[in-house]
Design an enzyme around this catalytic site. Structure first.
Site, PDB file in Angstrom:
ATOM      1  N   CYS A 137     -16.983  -9.552   3.527  1.00  0.00           N
ATOM      2  CA  CYS A 137     -16.320  -8.268   3.324  1.00  0.00           C
ATOM      3  C   CYS A 137     -15.114  -8.483   2.418  1.00  0.00           C
ATOM      4  O   CYS A 137     -14.166  -9.189   2.796  1.00  0.00           O
ATOM      5  CB  CYS A 137     -15.891  -7.678   4.662  1.00  0.00           C
ATOM      6  N   ARG A 185     -20.044  -3.269  15.651  1.00  0.00           N
ATOM      7  CA  ARG A 185     -19.237  -4.475  15.450  1.00  0.00           C
ATOM      8  C   ARG A 185     -17.960  -4.382  16.271  1.00  0.00           C
ATOM      9  O   ARG A 185     -17.208  -3.413  16.155  1.00  0.00           O
ATOM     10  CB  ARG A 185     -18.893  -4.620  13.969  1.00  0.00           C
ATOM     11  N   CYS A 187     -19.987  -6.646   1.310  1.00  0.00           N
ATOM     12  CA  CYS A 187     -19.461  -5.325   1.619  1.00  0.00           C
ATOM     13  C   CYS A 187     -18.091  -5.209   0.970  1.00  0.00           C
ATOM     14  O   CYS A 187     -17.253  -6.109   1.121  1.00  0.00           O
ATOM     15  CB  CYS A 187     -19.351  -5.138   3.130  1.00  0.00           C
ATOM     16  N   CYS A 216      -1.219   0.853  10.506  1.00  0.00           N
ATOM     17  CA  CYS A 216      -1.463  -0.261   9.592  1.00  0.00           C
ATOM     18  C   CYS A 216      -0.197  -1.045   9.268  1.00  0.00           C
ATOM     19  O   CYS A 216       0.836  -0.468   8.906  1.00  0.00           O
ATOM     20  CB  CYS A 216      -2.094   0.265   8.304  1.00  0.00           C
ATOM     21  N   CYS A 238     -20.796   1.721   5.831  1.00  0.00           N
ATOM     22  CA  CYS A 238     -20.143   1.032   6.948  1.00  0.00           C
ATOM     23  C   CYS A 238     -18.879   1.820   7.259  1.00  0.00           C
ATOM     24  O   CYS A 238     -17.950   1.860   6.454  1.00  0.00           O
ATOM     25  CB  CYS A 238     -19.811  -0.410   6.557  1.00  0.00           C
ATOM     26  N   CYS A 278      -0.660   5.236   6.704  1.00  0.00           N
ATOM     27  CA  CYS A 278      -1.463   5.167   7.928  1.00  0.00           C
ATOM     28  C   CYS A 278      -0.640   4.497   9.035  1.00  0.00           C
ATOM     29  O   CYS A 278      -0.200   3.353   8.893  1.00  0.00           O
ATOM     30  CB  CYS A 278      -2.743   4.388   7.673  1.00  0.00           C
ATOM     31  N   CYS A 294       0.837  -1.204   0.000  1.00  0.00           N
ATOM     32  CA  CYS A 294       0.000   0.000   0.000  1.00  0.00           C
ATOM     33  C   CYS A 294       0.877   1.261   0.000  1.00  0.00           C
ATOM     34  O   CYS A 294       1.835   1.345   0.777  1.00  0.00           O
ATOM     35  CB  CYS A 294      -0.911   0.011   1.221  1.00  0.00           C
TER      36      CYS A 294
END
Length: 350
Positions: A110, A273, A143, A73, A203, A70, A66
């Site tokens: 998901c 959740r 999702c 992460c 979401c 962040c 990626c």
């Protein structure tokens, strides 16, 4: 005599909204009041969701690699965390993994891919996966979580059969620059709005345990309430070695329960959740947390192993809850199994 939290729950059930001062009071409640708080917020949970628990299953379509930074992460640019790295799964493998979750009791799959956001070929690829999956499992919810969306992409996903789109705001707007520098809080909010406008169920959730203050937690949760997020994943930071937040170990089980209670009272009708890191931080209090949260992920996360799926299902049953939509005589009551190291592990804070 009813506790102050019982009175608060009565007002929420009557249609009042949680105020900022009340939210802060929940986060700062005493240990002596914790069970009263859980019981009160649990009444709100049962009003809207009964004794059901929605089970979700993650399929990691693309791991690591990626370009975003962040700080929480394990898949971030420059991460030294030891995680699986691979480009897109083949469609048949993605479908196989999704079916493992559905056969294990999940009602929502998901589909997650690392990266800043999808290219057109990625939208086409996910659309084809969803079309095939829906042909075989028409009742399954799907999702997608593919990063920041460009104009028109949410509409394309909706047309392909995607039901919901996940894009977490993660923290308060004021704190966002402290956890990411390669995109802005506004980019995340804009993506949630794109999803809503396209008819996808929004979401969006948060990550706690990153050093944020009580005020910043409240800011994030109230922002999610303003966004009308249908589903609010609450992630508990997993301090991966090799990431800038590897030394952040501030959460306790009681703190996690207070946060879940506050989210439930702030967004009484939203799916709450307990997501990544629940096993690490709630520990033996996971079953108690089911009286606040009505949803969880089954099995593994994005780049970390979760609690065994069989243990999750046993925990739900032992706590007196039922898996949403489960038929106890059907194959869906069987625990899901994963093949470790086969590209099935996925990171919580997506």
């Amino acid at each position: 005599m009813p506790s102050q939290y019982a009175d608060l729950a009565e007002r929420i059930l009557a249609g009042d909204s949680l105020t900022r001062d009340e939210a802060l009071d929940v986060l700062r409640s005493s240990d002596d009041d914790l069970l009263d708080l859980v019981a009160a917020a649990g009444r709100v949970r049962r009003k809207h969701f009964g004794n059901t628990v929605k089970v979700n299953y993650l399929v990691n379509l693309k791991s690591g690699l990626c370009p975003e930074d962040c700080f929480y992460c394990s898949q971030r640019r420059g991460s030294e965390a030891e995680v699986l790295k691979y480009t897109w799964l083949a469609q048949d493998e993605a479908i196989r993994q999704a079916k493992l979750g559905l056969d294990g009791g999940a009602s929502r799959v998901c589909l997650v891919a690392s990266g800043r956001g999808p290219h057109q070929r990625d939208i086409d690829r996910v659309g084809a996966m969803v079309s095939e999956l829906k042909e075989q499992h028409p009742q399954a919810e799907v999702c997608a979580c593919l990063g920041i969306l460009s104009d028109g992409q949410a509409e394309q996903l909706k047309a392909a059969g995607v039901d919901a789109y996940n894009h977490n705001i993660n923290t308060s707007e004021s704190r966002y620059g402290d956890i990411c520098t390669t995109h802005e809080y506004a980019d995340r909010v804009r993506t949630v709005e794109h999803a809503k406008q396209a008819g996808l169920s929004p979401c969006s959730g948060l990550i706690v345990g990153m050093g944020e203050t009580d005020d910043e937690v409240v800011d994030a949760v109230f922002a999610l309430r303003e966004l009308s997020s249908d589903s609010i994943p609450v992630n508990f930071l997993m301090p991966f070695e090799g990431t800038p937040l590897s030394q952040e170990w501030t959460l306790t089980p009681a703190r996690c329960l207070r946060i879940l209670a506050m989210v439930r009272l702030a967004a009484p009708a939203s799916e709450v959740r307990m997501a990544g890191g629940r096993e690490m931080h709630l520990r033996s209090q996971q079953a108690l947390a089911l009286h606040l949260a009505n949803s969880l992920f089954l099995g593994d996360y994005l780049t970390s192993e979760g609690q065994a799926a069989a243990a999750d299902l046993e925990m739900i049953a032992d706590a007196g809850f039922e898996v949403l939509g489960a038929d106890p005589t059907a194959a869906s009551s069987r625990p899901v199994s994963r093949q470790r190291g086969a590209g099935t592990q996925v990171a919580p804070n997506a």
